[in-house]
Design an enzyme around this catalytic site. Structure first.
Site, mmCIF file in Angstrom:
data_model
loop_
_atom_site.group_PDB
_atom_site.id
_atom_site.type_symbol
_atom_site.label_atom_id
_atom_site.label_comp_id
_atom_site.label_asym_id
_atom_site.label_seq_id
_atom_site.Cartn_x
_atom_site.Cartn_y
_atom_site.Cartn_z
ATOM 1 N N HIS A 70 64.369 165.026 14.425
ATOM 2 C CA HIS A 70 64.355 163.720 13.764
ATOM 3 C C HIS A 70 64.291 163.883 12.239
ATOM 4 O O HIS A 70 65.112 163.329 11.504
ATOM 5 C CB HIS A 70 63.152 162.911 14.270
ATOM 6 C CG HIS A 70 63.011 161.554 13.661
ATOM 7 N ND1 HIS A 70 63.439 160.409 14.293
ATOM 8 C CD2 HIS A 70 62.502 161.142 12.481
ATOM 9 C CE1 HIS A 70 63.192 159.357 13.530
ATOM 10 N NE2 HIS A 70 62.617 159.774 12.411
ATOM 11 N N GLU A 71 63.324 164.668 11.792
ATOM 12 C CA GLU A 71 63.167 164.835 10.341
ATOM 13 C C GLU A 71 64.365 165.580 9.748
ATOM 14 O O GLU A 71 64.761 165.314 8.616
ATOM 15 C CB GLU A 71 61.854 165.550 10.005
ATOM 16 C CG GLU A 71 60.582 164.817 10.467
ATOM 17 C CD GLU A 71 60.496 163.357 10.058
ATOM 18 O OE1 GLU A 71 61.017 163.002 8.970
ATOM 19 O OE2 GLU A 71 59.930 162.545 10.816
ATOM 20 N N HIS A 102 66.882 163.022 8.763
ATOM 21 C CA HIS A 102 66.570 162.403 7.466
ATOM 22 C C HIS A 102 66.943 163.352 6.325
ATOM 23 O O HIS A 102 67.533 162.950 5.325
ATOM 24 C CB HIS A 102 65.066 162.114 7.369
ATOM 25 C CG HIS A 102 64.620 160.886 8.101
ATOM 26 N ND1 HIS A 102 65.131 159.635 7.848
ATOM 27 C CD2 HIS A 102 63.680 160.707 9.069
ATOM 28 C CE1 HIS A 102 64.527 158.737 8.636
ATOM 29 N NE2 HIS A 102 63.650 159.364 9.388
ATOM 30 N N GLU A 161 67.139 155.906 8.981
ATOM 31 C CA GLU A 161 66.674 156.085 10.357
ATOM 32 C C GLU A 161 67.849 156.276 11.322
ATOM 33 O O GLU A 161 67.703 156.936 12.351
ATOM 34 C CB GLU A 161 65.796 154.892 10.772
ATOM 35 C CG GLU A 161 64.965 155.113 12.008
ATOM 36 C CD GLU A 161 63.809 156.113 11.836
ATOM 37 O OE1 GLU A 161 63.579 156.579 10.700
ATOM 38 O OE2 GLU A 161 63.176 156.435 12.846
HETATM 39 MG MG MG Z 1 62.115 158.415 10.676
#
Ligand code: MG
Length: 507
Positions: free
Chosen positions: A268-269, A272, A298
Site C-alpha cells: 500500500h505505502e 503512495h 489513495e
Molecule cells: Mg493510504
C-alpha cells in the site's frame, strides 16, 4: 528554473516559493521523525516547533507582494499547463490560509501532538474519556475552519474540498448511496456462496519478524522501490512521506501475527511512494511537485495493494519466495495463499477490511463526520452512534472503544473530511485497472504473472504520476482515462472477482 516555466511572473513566483518549499521539506522531516524515532516525551515541544514553522510558511504564502504576483499571473492569457497548475494550486492555498484566522491554525497545529498522545493512551486503555476533551477541542476548531472558509450547501463541503479538490457532500452522498445498495447485496451473496473463505488458518499464526522484513524487502524490490531514493522504517501507523522526488520514505508495521497485514501495508505505502517518485523531476521545488489529491493518492496505494497485490497473478509471482522466506507458514498451493490474502468477512477494523466490505467502514465515518461538523451530534454521541452504524452497514457491533470509535488516528490530528478520499481512491483503483487492461490489451493478472510490472508503472507514470498537481483531479482523470470517477467499475470488479475463483486456478 527549467524550461517548463517561461513566464517571467511565474518564474518570479517560483523563486519566492522556494523558501516555502524548504520549510515544508523541514516540516515533513519533523513529522517523519515524530512518527518514527523521536523520544515520546518530546511531543509537546515538537508540536510548538511545527506550529511555529507552519505559521512561518503561511506568512510567506500570504505575503502581500507574493499574493499580488499570484493574482496578476492568474489574469495572464497564454500560460502553459504547468504554469497554470502552479497558479491554480497557489490560489487555492492562499484562499484557504487567508480565510482561516491565524490563531485557529496555530491552535490546531499545537494541539495535535498532545491530542495524538491522548488518543494513543485512550486506545490502549480502552477509555474514550481520555481522548474526548481533545476531540471536542479539535471539532470546535474544525467547525471554525469550515465557517471561515465558507460554503454554499453544507459545512462539510470546504473540508472535503480541502483534501479532494472538487468533492462536495452532495457528490460523496451520491457515490455512497450507489455503493450502499449494490454492495450490501454483493456482501450477502459472497458470504452465502462461500467461494472465498471468511477465515484462513494463517490469520491466527505467528511469524518471525526478521523473515517478514526479508519478505517485505523482497516484494519492494520486485515492485522496484528504489533504495537510493527512499527508506523503510517501522511506525505504529504506516504512512508515506515525501521530502522531494528523490527522498520518498515509507513505514511498515509488524504485529507478529497474520503476516498479510505487514505485507499489504508495505505494498500500500509503496503505491503512495511510487506516485511521488514518478512525478516529473522538472516540477521539483514548485507547488505542483506532489500528488494532486488524497483520493488520487489513495487510488495508487489501493491499486498496488489490491488490484495488483491481491491478484492471483501476483500471488503466483511471489509464491515460491513466500514459501522459501517464511518458515512458519506453509501454503499448500498458490491457490491456498491466494485465498489467505483474499478472505472476505465483515470486521470491526477498517485497515484490516477486505476489498468487498472496505467502503462500508468509510460510509460510517462519512455519516458521523457530516453530522458532527453540522452540529447535529456531539462528540459525546460518537461511541454509541458508531456502534449503531456498524450494525447497520456491516451487521456487527464493537464491544470496546478501541475496536470502535478509537481505532483511527485521523481525528486526533484534526483530519476531518479525509476518510471519503479512501473510498474515492478505492473506487478509482478499479477504474484504473480496466483502463490499463483496455489500453495494454493484457490483464493485470497476465502482466503480474509475466513479472512485467514495469508496464504498469510506466502507464501510471505517463498518465497520472508525471503530472504532479498540474491538473485538478477531475481533469487529470479525464485526460488519463477519458472519464471522471465512475463507481460502476468498482462494482464490476468486485462482482467479477468475488463470485467465482480465477479460472486459471481451476484449469
Ligand atoms: Mg493510504
Amino acid at each position: 528554473m527549467n524550461s517548463y516555466f517561461q513566464n517571467q511572473l511565474v518564474k518570479e513566483i517560483l523563486n519566492k516559493y522556494r523558501v516555502i518549499w524548504g520549510l515544508r521539506h523541514a516540516l515533513s522531516l519533523m513529522e517523519w521523525d515524530m512518527e518514527t524515532y523521536m523520544p515520546r516525551e518530546g511531543v509537546n515541544e515538537r508540536g510548538v516547533a511545527i506550529a511555529e514553522l507552519s505559521l512561518l510558511a503561511r506568512k510567506y504564502l500570504l505575503d502581500e507582494k507574493f499574493v499580488e504576483l499570484v493574482d496578476k499571473a492568474s489574469q495572464i492569457d497564454g500560460l502553459n499547463e504547468y504554469e497554470k497548475g502552479v497558479i491554480r494550486v497557489l490560489k487555492r492555498e492562499i484562499e484557504w490560509n487567508k480565510k482561516i484566522p491565524e490563531n485557529v491554525i496555530y491552535e490546531l497545529a499545537k494541539i495535535r501532538p498532545a491530542s495524538h498522545e491522548a488518543w494513543v493512551e485512550a486506545k490502549k486503555k480502552d477509555n474514550f474519556e481520555i481522548f474526548k476533551p481533545y476531540l471536542e477541542k479539535i471539532v470546535e476548531l474544525i467547525r471554525k475552519i469550515s465557517e471561515s472558509v465558507g460554503y454554499e450547501e453544507h459545512p462539510y463541503d470546504p473540508l472535503l474540498d480541502h483534501y479532494e479538490e472538487g468533492l462536495t457532500t452532495r457528490k460523496a452522498e451520491a457515490l455512497f448511496d450507489l455503493l450502499k445498495g449494490r454492495l450490501r447485496m454483493l456482501i450477502d451473496k459472497i458470504a452465502n456462496n462461500g467461494v472465498y473463505p471468511s477465515h484462513h488458518r494463517f490469520e491466527d499464526m505467528q511469524y518471525d519478524e526478521a523473515e517478514a522484513r526479508q519478505l517485505v524487502t523482497h516484494i519492494l524490490n520486485l515492485l522496484n522501490y528504489p533504495s537510493g531514493r527512499g527508506r523503510v522504517d517501522i511506525a505504529p501507523h504506516p504512512f508515506t512521506i515525501e521530502l522531494s522526488r528523490k527522498d520518498v520514505r515509507i513505514t511498515v508495521r509488524y504485529e507478529g501475527k497474520d503476516i498479510k497485514k505487514a505485507m499489504y501495508s508495505a505494498i500500500h505505502e509503496f503505491g503512495h511512494a511510487l506516485y511521488e517518485l514518478q512525478v516529473d523531476e522538472n516540477l521539483e521545488y514548485t507547488p505542483i511537485a506532489g500528488g494532486v489529491s488524497l483520493g488520487i493518492h489513495e487510488s495508487q496505494s489501493r491499486f498496488w495493494e489490491n488490484i495488483v497485490g491481491r491478484s492471483y497473478g501476483f500471488i503466483k509471482l511471489i509464491y515460491s519466495d513466500f514459501t522459501r522466506i517464511i518458515s512458519a507458514l506453509k501454503p499448500e498451493s498458490p491457490m491456498d495463499l491466494y485465498l489467505y490474502v483474499n478472505t472476505v468477512k465483515p470486521n470491526l477494523i477498517r485497515v484490516d477490511a477486505d476489498e468487498v466490505t472496505y467502503n462500508a467502514h468509510v460510509i460510517v465515518r462519512f455519516e458521523l463526520e457530516k453530522m458532527l461538523v453540522n452540529n447535529e451530534i456531539r462528540v459525546d454521541d460518537l461511541p454509541e452512534l458508531w456502534s449503531e452504524l456498524y450494525e447497520k452497514y456491516l451487521g456487527i457491533r464493537p464491544s470496546t472503544y478501541s475496536e470502535g470509535v478509537l481505532q483511527d488516528i485521523h481525528w486526533s490530528g484534526g483530519m476531518i473530511g479525509y476518510f471519503p478520499t479512501y473510498s474515492v481512491g478505492t473506487l478509482l483503483s478499479a477504474q484504473i485497472k480496466y483502463a490499463i487492461e483496455k489500453e495494454l490489451g493484457k490483464t493485470i493478472d497476465e502482466i503480474a504473472l509475466d513479472n512485467n510490472l514495469g508496464l504498469i508503472r510506466e502507464w501510471l507514470r505517463e498518465k497520472i504520476h508525471n503530472w504532479g498537481s498540474t491538473y485538478p483531479p477531475s481533469v487529470l482523470l479525464q485526460k488519463a482515462m477519458g472519464e471522471e470517477l465512475n463507481p460502476e467499475y468498482f462494482v464490476k470488479y468486485i462482482e467479477s472477482k468475488y463470485l467465482k475463483l480465477p479460472e486459471q486456478f481451476l484449469q
